[in-house]
Design an enzyme around this catalytic site. Sequence first.
Site, PDB file in Angstrom:
ATOM      1  N   GLU A  58      42.899  11.373  93.470  1.00  0.00           N
ATOM      2  CA  GLU A  58      41.811  11.188  92.509  1.00  0.00           C
ATOM      3  C   GLU A  58      42.223  10.234  91.397  1.00  0.00           C
ATOM      4  OE1 GLU A  58      40.087  14.833  94.346  1.00  0.00           O
ATOM      5  OE2 GLU A  58      42.058  14.544  93.464  1.00  0.00           O
ATOM      6  N   THR A  59      41.208   9.547  90.878  1.00  0.00           N
ATOM      7  CA  THR A  59      41.329   8.762  89.649  1.00  0.00           C
ATOM      8  C   THR A  59      40.237   9.235  88.708  1.00  0.00           C
ATOM      9  OG1 THR A  59      42.294   6.832  90.757  1.00  0.00           O
ATOM     10  CG2 THR A  59      41.219   6.447  88.643  1.00  0.00           C
TER      11      THR A  59
END
Length: 301
Positions: A58-59
Site C-alpha cells: 500500500e501507498t
Amino acid sequence: MTNSASQTQTQEARAAVLRYTAFDVNGAGGNPAGVVLDARGMDETRMQEIAAEVGFSETAFLIQEEGGGERRYRIRYFSPLAEVAFCGHATIATAVALAEREGTGDLLLVTSAGEVSVETRLEDGRVFATLTSVAPAVREVDDADLTAALTALRWDAAELDPALPPRIANAGNDHLVLAAASRARLADLDYDQEALGDLMARRGWTTVHLVWRESDGVFHARDPFPPGGVYEDPATGAAAAAFGAYLRSSGLVTPPARVTIHQGEDMGRPSRLLVDVTPGEDSGIKVSGTAAPIGGCHHPA
C-alpha cells in the site's frame, strides 16, 4: 531564497513519495509502505499510478482537510492494483513520517472506512504510533466459503485450532480469520493464488489472517493478500485490529488486554504489532508500532 521559492520547495518535498517500513523490529523487517504527505491536486488515477510504481502493498495519500484543524486529514490507500478502504501499516508509517517532520501528538484521519484516530509519542528516542480502529464487527463464515478457502490454501479442516473458530472480522475491512493448530502448519504457506484471490475478490476480503496461538497473549500471523497483487503481507495492521475484535467477540481475552502479534518471520521480514483490546463490543481496537525510513524519496512526474 525567496519566500515563494521556499514554499514551492516545501510543497514539492511534501508531495514526494516517502518510503517507510512499519511495525519494524529495531529498524529491521516490517512492512514497507509509500507515504505522500501532501496529495493535493492528485486524482485517484494518479494515486493508483504512483502506488503501482512504488510497488509496495500500500501507498498512503494524505490531504489536509480545510477547516478541520491542523491535525485532521483525509487519507486514501492504494495497493498496486486497487484502492483499499483502510490500511493499518500505511497509517502507522504516515503518522511516524508526519511526526518526524511536524512533531508528535494526536491526529484524526478520515478514511473510506470511517474516522481513525492516531496518537504519536516518543519512546526511547523513536516515534511510537497507536491507531484506534473504527467500530469493529465479527460474523460467522459461510460453510461453502470456508471450504473454498481451505481448498485454495491447501489446508485440511483437521489442521485448524478448534479453540479459535473461523470468522470474518472487520475493523475497517473484512478479513477471514483462520487459526492453525500448529506452528508448522502456519510456516508451510503454499496456496493457490488465483483461486484464493478470486474467492477473496468475490467476498470482499482484504486478507486471510492466518494465526497460531503461542500463548494467551502472543500470536504468530501470516496474511495472504492476492487482491492487492501481493502474495503475503509481512505486517498487517488492519488485520491485527480485526483480530483484536475477533478475540474480544470470541471471549478469548478479557478486556482490557494487550496481545502481541509476530508476523513476517517466515518470509524474512520480522514484524511486531501490539494490539490493545478495549472493553465494549463497539469500541475501536488499538494497534501500535514503530516505522523506520527506507531509502530516499521519489518525486512523482
